[in-house]
Every structure is written in C-alpha cells, then in structure tokens.
Design a protein around this motif. Sequence first.
Motif, PDB file in Angstrom:
ATOM      1  N   THR A 116     -21.474   1.671 -79.936  1.00  0.00           N
ATOM      2  CA  THR A 116     -21.108   0.856 -81.053  1.00  0.00           C
ATOM      3  C   THR A 116     -19.764  -0.094 -80.780  1.00  0.00           C
ATOM      4  O   THR A 116     -19.697  -0.678 -81.379  1.00  0.00           O
ATOM      5  N   SER A 117     -18.995   0.680 -79.658  1.00  0.00           N
ATOM      6  CA  SER A 117     -17.668   0.136 -79.422  1.00  0.00           C
ATOM      7  C   SER A 117     -17.630  -0.831 -78.296  1.00  0.00           C
ATOM      8  O   SER A 117     -16.766  -1.726 -78.142  1.00  0.00           O
ATOM      9  N   GLY A 118     -18.841  -1.016 -77.557  1.00  0.00           N
ATOM     10  CA  GLY A 118     -18.726  -1.821 -76.197  1.00  0.00           C
ATOM     11  C   GLY A 118     -18.017  -1.154 -75.140  1.00  0.00           C
ATOM     12  O   GLY A 118     -18.033  -1.838 -74.175  1.00  0.00           O
ATOM     13  N   THR A 119     -17.612   0.173 -75.306  1.00  0.00           N
ATOM     14  CA  THR A 119     -16.852   0.654 -74.321  1.00  0.00           C
ATOM     15  C   THR A 119     -17.231   2.221 -73.856  1.00  0.00           C
ATOM     16  O   THR A 119     -17.448   2.831 -75.083  1.00  0.00           O
ATOM     17  N   LYS A 120     -17.492   2.634 -72.698  1.00  0.00           N
ATOM     18  CA  LYS A 120     -17.842   3.942 -72.623  1.00  0.00           C
ATOM     19  C   LYS A 120     -16.771   4.756 -73.062  1.00  0.00           C
ATOM     20  O   LYS A 120     -15.567   4.511 -73.055  1.00  0.00           O
ATOM     21  N   GLY A 121     -17.100   6.010 -73.704  1.00  0.00           N
ATOM     22  CA  GLY A 121     -16.154   7.035 -73.987  1.00  0.00           C
ATOM     23  C   GLY A 121     -15.536   6.705 -75.540  1.00  0.00           C
ATOM     24  O   GLY A 121     -14.453   7.402 -75.720  1.00  0.00           O
ATOM     25  N   ALA A 133      -7.964   2.837 -78.966  1.00  0.00           N
ATOM     26  CA  ALA A 133      -8.773   3.911 -78.294  1.00  0.00           C
ATOM     27  C   ALA A 133      -9.387   3.233 -76.938  1.00  0.00           C
ATOM     28  O   ALA A 133      -9.397   4.037 -76.096  1.00  0.00           O
ATOM     29  N   ILE A 134      -9.723   2.057 -77.095  1.00  0.00           N
ATOM     30  CA  ILE A 134     -10.256   1.449 -75.779  1.00  0.00           C
ATOM     31  C   ILE A 134      -9.205   1.448 -74.472  1.00  0.00           C
ATOM     32  O   ILE A 134      -9.388   1.455 -73.465  1.00  0.00           O
ATOM     33  N   LYS A 135      -7.983   1.109 -75.088  1.00  0.00           N
ATOM     34  CA  LYS A 135      -6.990   0.925 -74.166  1.00  0.00           C
ATOM     35  C   LYS A 135      -6.616   2.445 -73.418  1.00  0.00           C
ATOM     36  O   LYS A 135      -6.534   2.535 -72.279  1.00  0.00           O
ATOM     37  N   GLU A 161     -17.971  -1.438 -64.827  1.00  0.00           N
ATOM     38  CA  GLU A 161     -17.614  -2.791 -65.237  1.00  0.00           C
ATOM     39  C   GLU A 161     -17.383  -2.672 -66.902  1.00  0.00           C
ATOM     40  O   GLU A 161     -16.326  -3.313 -67.415  1.00  0.00           O
ATOM     41  N   CYS A 162     -17.985  -1.905 -67.765  1.00  0.00           N
ATOM     42  CA  CYS A 162     -17.717  -2.078 -69.091  1.00  0.00           C
ATOM     43  C   CYS A 162     -16.387  -1.028 -69.432  1.00  0.00           C
ATOM     44  O   CYS A 162     -16.057  -0.777 -70.420  1.00  0.00           O
ATOM     45  N   GLU A 163     -15.787  -0.405 -68.087  1.00  0.00           N
ATOM     46  CA  GLU A 163     -14.627   0.047 -68.590  1.00  0.00           C
ATOM     47  C   GLU A 163     -13.321  -0.629 -68.030  1.00  0.00           C
ATOM     48  O   GLU A 163     -12.350   0.085 -68.102  1.00  0.00           O
TER      49      GLU A 163
END
Length: 161
Positions: A103-108, A140-142, A158-160
């Motif tokens: 749901t975030s668009g970023t792995k992990g 969180a993404i950063k 790519e998604c990271e």
Amino acid sequence: MDEIWKKIENQENYSVSNLSKIRNDITGRFLKGWLWNGYIRVRLDRKNYYIHRLIAVAFIDNPDNKEFVDHINGIRDDNRIENLRWATKIENNQNSKIRKDNTSGTKGVYWYKNNNKWLAYIRINGKYIHLGYFDNIEDAIKVRQEKAKEIHGDFLNECEK
C-alpha cells in the motif's frame, strides 16, 4: 546493432542470437517461444529452456560463476542483453518486484494498524530487520531506501530508488 549468432551449449543443432532469436541450424528455421510464468521458454530436442538463460550463457561473462540470470528492469520477457546479468540467488531476490498487496508503493514499508504508524523493514540473508516505526510515510520510505542502497548496491530495485 548487428546480429551475432553463437552455438547453444550442449545443443549442436541450435544457435542463439544477441537479438533473442533461436535458430535450428539444420533447417534454418527460427523457433517460437512461449510464456511460462512471465518468462519466454523454447523447446530444443524435447527439453525446455529459458531464452534469457541461453542468451546469458552465450553472450555474458560470468567470472564469479553465479547461478542465476537476473532481469535488471524486472520484466521477465525482456531478454535484451543489456537487461540481463548474472546473479546469486540472494541478488536475484533483491531485485524482485513490489508485492501486489503493498500500500505504500515502496518495498519494505507498510501501514502497521496496531500502533497506527508506518513500519519499515528490510530482509537481509533471509532475516527480517526492523528499521523502525514512523508517523509519516516519507520518513519510513527514506530510511528503507537508505538501508536498501547500503545493502543491495547494484541490485537495488527500481521501486527502492
């Protein structure tokens, strides 16, 4: 780009080209592949082969004897030489696509309902490493992206980025 043909290892009647074509050298006919779990396969002498693997064996050096062929852009049927590289199992898994339920668009990174915060984690050598809880998704993404860059290096997905 000029087309270059090389004999397929252990298949004396067939050749593979740098443009992802397979040819029967006796008849001169080109073989059609089919999709199997997103990858293109071809049948040679009653045995199935992945085309990306045939291309890598013929055209890409493998000085470290890595076992897997990774599709750099994550598109399984994109068998251009510049999109293929040798990888270990771990490196190949690091370059996996983002989960469909993300749901975030970023792995992990995902929303953790129990404490209403974003949770960041990374998997290293099969173990999940908790990177923290965050009030906003950007933090969180950063943190996840910085850790992924440190750990995965060239195999950063790519998604990271």
